[in-house]
Design an enzyme around this catalytic site. Sequence first.
Site, PDB file in Angstrom:
ATOM      1  N   HIS A 214      31.509  32.100  38.702  1.00 45.36           N
ATOM      2  CA  HIS A 214      32.376  32.317  39.860  1.00 45.36           C
ATOM      3  C   HIS A 214      31.846  31.455  41.002  1.00 45.36           C
ATOM      4  O   HIS A 214      30.733  31.680  41.481  1.00 45.36           O
ATOM      5  CB  HIS A 214      32.347  33.803  40.234  1.00 45.36           C
ATOM      6  CG  HIS A 214      33.317  34.194  41.292  1.00 45.36           C
ATOM      7  ND1 HIS A 214      34.649  34.410  41.033  1.00 45.36           N
ATOM      8  CD2 HIS A 214      33.163  34.396  42.624  1.00 45.36           C
ATOM      9  CE1 HIS A 214      35.269  34.752  42.151  1.00 45.36           C
ATOM     10  NE2 HIS A 214      34.394  34.731  43.142  1.00 45.36           N
ATOM     11  N   ASP A 216      32.743  30.572  44.650  1.00 41.91           N
ATOM     12  CA  ASP A 216      33.609  30.784  45.803  1.00 41.91           C
ATOM     13  C   ASP A 216      33.861  29.418  46.444  1.00 41.91           C
ATOM     14  O   ASP A 216      32.917  28.715  46.793  1.00 41.91           O
ATOM     15  CB  ASP A 216      32.959  31.764  46.779  1.00 41.91           C
ATOM     16  CG  ASP A 216      33.092  33.201  46.276  1.00 41.91           C
ATOM     17  OD1 ASP A 216      34.141  33.517  45.687  1.00 41.91           O
ATOM     18  OD2 ASP A 216      32.154  33.989  46.453  1.00 41.91           O
ATOM     19  N   ASP A 326      38.073  38.545  41.891  1.00 46.19           N
ATOM     20  CA  ASP A 326      37.381  38.864  43.136  1.00 46.19           C
ATOM     21  C   ASP A 326      38.325  38.990  44.335  1.00 46.19           C
ATOM     22  O   ASP A 326      37.870  39.094  45.458  1.00 46.19           O
ATOM     23  CB  ASP A 326      36.320  37.779  43.402  1.00 46.19           C
ATOM     24  CG  ASP A 326      35.307  38.193  44.455  1.00 46.19           C
ATOM     25  OD1 ASP A 326      35.131  39.409  44.649  1.00 46.19           O
ATOM     26  OD2 ASP A 326      34.702  37.308  45.085  1.00 46.19           O
ATOM     27  N   HIS A 540      40.020  33.247  48.470  1.00 43.53           N
ATOM     28  CA  HIS A 540      39.816  34.675  48.767  1.00 43.53           C
ATOM     29  C   HIS A 540      38.642  35.029  49.684  1.00 43.53           C
ATOM     30  O   HIS A 540      38.370  36.223  49.879  1.00 43.53           O
ATOM     31  CB  HIS A 540      39.760  35.494  47.470  1.00 43.53           C
ATOM     32  CG  HIS A 540      38.571  35.213  46.599  1.00 43.53           C
ATOM     33  ND1 HIS A 540      38.664  34.512  45.423  1.00 43.53           N
ATOM     34  CD2 HIS A 540      37.281  35.540  46.720  1.00 43.53           C
ATOM     35  CE1 HIS A 540      37.478  34.433  44.861  1.00 43.53           C
ATOM     36  NE2 HIS A 540      36.604  35.047  45.630  1.00 43.53           N
TER      37      HIS A 540
HETATM   38 ZN   LIG Z   1      34.639  35.361  45.137  1.00 41.79          ZN
END
Ligand SMILES: [Zn+2]
Length: 1082
Positions: A214, A216, A326, A540
């Site tokens: 993951h 971000d 997420d 997000h």
């Molecule tokens: Zn995230």
Amino acid sequence: MEQKFKPAKKGDSFGPSWVGFQIHVSVTIPEYWEQYERVQFEFDPGCEAMIYDVDGTPLQGITGGFGGDRRVEYIIPMEARMKGTHEFIIESSCNGMFGVPWNGDTIAPPDMNRYFALSSADLVVPNQEAWHLLWDFSTLREIIDSLPGNSSLQNKALVVANEIMNTFRSGDASDIRRCRKLAETVFGENWQDKGEAIYEGDKQAQIWGIGHCHIDTAWLWPYRVTQQKVARSWATQIDLMERYPEHRFSCSQAQQYKWLKELYPPLFDRVKEQVLARKFHPVGGSWVENDSNMPSGEALVRQFVFGQKFFMENFGIRCETAWLPDSFGLTGAYPQLIRGAGMKYFFTQKLSWNNINVFPHSSFNWVGIDGTQVLCHMTPVDTYTAQASVGDIQKGLTNHKNLESSDTSLLVFGNGDGGGGPLAKMLENLRRIRATNNHSRDLPPINMGHSVDEFFEHLMESTAAGKKLPNWHGELYLEFHRGTYTSHGSIKKGNRHSEILLRDVEHVATLASIAKSTEYTYPKGKIDECWEKVLLNQFHDVLPGSAIGMVYEDAEKLYAEVAKDGKSLIEEAFQVLFPNSVLLSPETRLQPNTSLNQIIGYNTTFLDRREIVKIPLDGASAGLKTAVAQVDNNNNEVGYAIMDNGVLDASIANGLDLHASAYTNGSNHFVLRNSSVQLTISNGRITSLIDVQLHRELIADGATGGLVIFEDRPNYWDAWDVEIHHLETPTALEFTNISVVAHGPLRASVQAQVKYGKSTIKVLISLDAVGATVKPGSRSMFRFDADVDWRERHQFLKFELPLNIHNDNAYYETQFGYVQRPTHKNTTWDMAKFEVCGHKYADLSEYGYGLAILSESKYGFSCQGNILRISLLRAATAPDAEQDQGEHQFSWAVMPHKGHFLESDVPMAAYLFNSPLHVRYLPGDKDAIAASFTNHPSFVIRGAPNVFLETIKRGEYDDFDTSSSNVDSSTTIIARLYEAFGGHARATVAIGDHFSGRVVRVVVTNLLEDEEEDEEVQILDENDLGPVLKLDFRGFEVKTLKLTLQEKASIRTQQTSQKIKKVTRRSSWVDIDGSRLVTRED
Ligand SMILES: [Zn+2]
């Protein structure tokens, strides 16, 4: 690399934060090291780094420091060892995996002056047997810690671990060998010789392992650091795939692939190779892992259009699984959009963070607001960054919420959020766990070597296409992070305004490209560039306002570029439709004798509209002046006039039936009134709001409305959370310094001010002499334009109205529809929704009457009992210490309406409130095209007020090659419509004069604009409307139409020879609730 290097040694310090360094490394490898299995260079700069070969090809990532993400070893290739020397480049970046937070608290704002020490730079011969023994022992220990004490496996592991401790005395090679042999008592004899074949055999797996990372796209670090994280993490995974053939890696976000392609082309090629070998799996089908609360319906569509298109163009595939593990809550519009974007499955997990209720399902059918379903898995492991431990595997089964219908779980493992992904130790651990599985029933069997899609296919097959699974209807509301609908007001505004601007750009550019195809080409590339920026900022942690300040500097810059480019694109297109016209403002200098019809309002919405516009008076002809029924108080060079469907109409102003007026007693009492509504501000509060026609008071007896402020101190996640206790600390704010600034008859306004702490809030409250929409009986709205200098910390500013209206539910707009949420606290599920997301409106209605608050850039709302609120500003201090400090301009409106919400014009009014009319001045004479566009909308919807036209654009796959400027068989227009009220509709869509004769074919497509069989729409002729389309909608259905155009002359010859690619229909809209929707299979 032509650069100057200076010597570096262990202990040297590098910084400050975010700065990059290049380190050139030369190593000499002794000849006698040839005998060793492995030689590695261990490099720990304390921060993140990347190893390149001397040609600049990224080889792998380095994560320094001592966290669980640590990965500091680079294995020297065998060729280099044979040669005896090896050179490479290390690029270090002065930030950790989670940025550079102050004092190490994850969400603290960044320490901009951090230095990192080089703690190791050593050529090492690791003892491979000892390394394996470490993981043997570690797995045994996990078994001991995670399994119940009365299981035979746990006992056996405990005994073996103890024996290993007793045997490992001197630590020499023979001890290590003996210890490893002991471990085989649990893992099986010679288990390691099997390598990846350990996963073979007929074990029916319950846990499906998939590597993941993951990343971000921005959070505690800016976008540019993410670009490096992508390269580091993915290079590492490719290296691991070569050493562990069972390793499969799934990764989402087309934007990250695109960055890799642009910035690290050799690495992108290696990724592509592994994608084609089906080992590296793109998932999600979207541009980024977006927030799913706030983007508009159309923006969610574009996330998929841009994402799937990138994957198709670069890898020849489309994703089948939507992937948002997420995101902070998931809109009930998603199932339909996921299916429409060519996907069937959905993976998520964030609802395991709910702070009130435990989400009751793991594998389930998620049924959207329109009745469409997707197969959803919310991993029982409760994380997308699992460490692949025995505990994780156990949890996959013990925490599964619906084992009665399915006992399989997805184990999504690998370090993440800041990147990294799986480590070798995780793959080693999983091999040992599977080796143990192979002869023990005490651990759930795990498999590897599969894709996420294969997991879902298995789930589908094993549950009779989902029929055995439970269903969840509507949104997946996250009971957490409720402050993210409001944090960082400027980003919310940037998002909404960019979405609307791009919708208008596409609309006007489409019409211009059809009307004058020889002189104007649809600027597809530039529009796409704008969209990519908007989609990127919907990530997000960006749009929710939960990133560090640096991220918002970048995001604001992107929105400023979209605003600038978008305005110039729409201006170019307007110049084609209305040559020499200019956008009208109070400063526009009119030429002498400018007449009424030289000022036009171009309406990019499908709705009829009537509104008040401002007109400069200098240069206006006598005729134009007759339309001006009111002169601006502050500037008598500007007047107000009524524009009716884009046309100035003096007669309406003269025969006005809704005179707006403002009264004051000269001190503390102010009234704004017309013959439909009346608002009273007394002693600084809204004391009365009356429906004049019904003589109905809307403010609850004894209560007052207005601005209100709350203490806002969440438990930890500052920018993310507003907690339920904030509601216990309201302070009603009073308007002061109120004065009447416009007296009517077209516009009446009062200016008011609130001083609170160090902040100043100025609000202009206006009432116009028109209804909110042209629907007969539509009441007028009160518009609130705020100008705020915000200097608070941990305070939450809202606007509220305590209403004399009762309902257990309130309505909030969501993507392509609305969602109802409770106004009470009957159950913990109801209580949890004390702050919710809405788009352009929130409404409280009862039989016969209702009131809505409209919003042009805010997304936070609530309705507590009879108190309807819109959330305006927060002021968190982490991870951005300066969140929302400074100037803000935003607007909202209060709209009373006769009849319940479902009978109202609230969605229409909210649409118009967000879509200003483009008022333009045409100095010269209109040409025929300008005249036609002035008077006729391009699409008119009749017979279905609940059907909205959202988007007009050119086809995604049209040929925009400038050399062929004629309208030909590749010229298509896409129109996206949806049903906005939740009921069936039969709409008649009239195709406007501008291209009515040229539309030769209309088909319904999916969101990706694929044509499907038997979805051709007949073009009918209707006497008064011309060519029309008859379209049936179910509640909240989104329909995409593709209109193929041709030049009139070529229509007949080409019509029969059309060859348009069709895709076979996907098994779509499988309905688990019976026969309401049709089941179709491939
Ligand atoms: Zn995230």
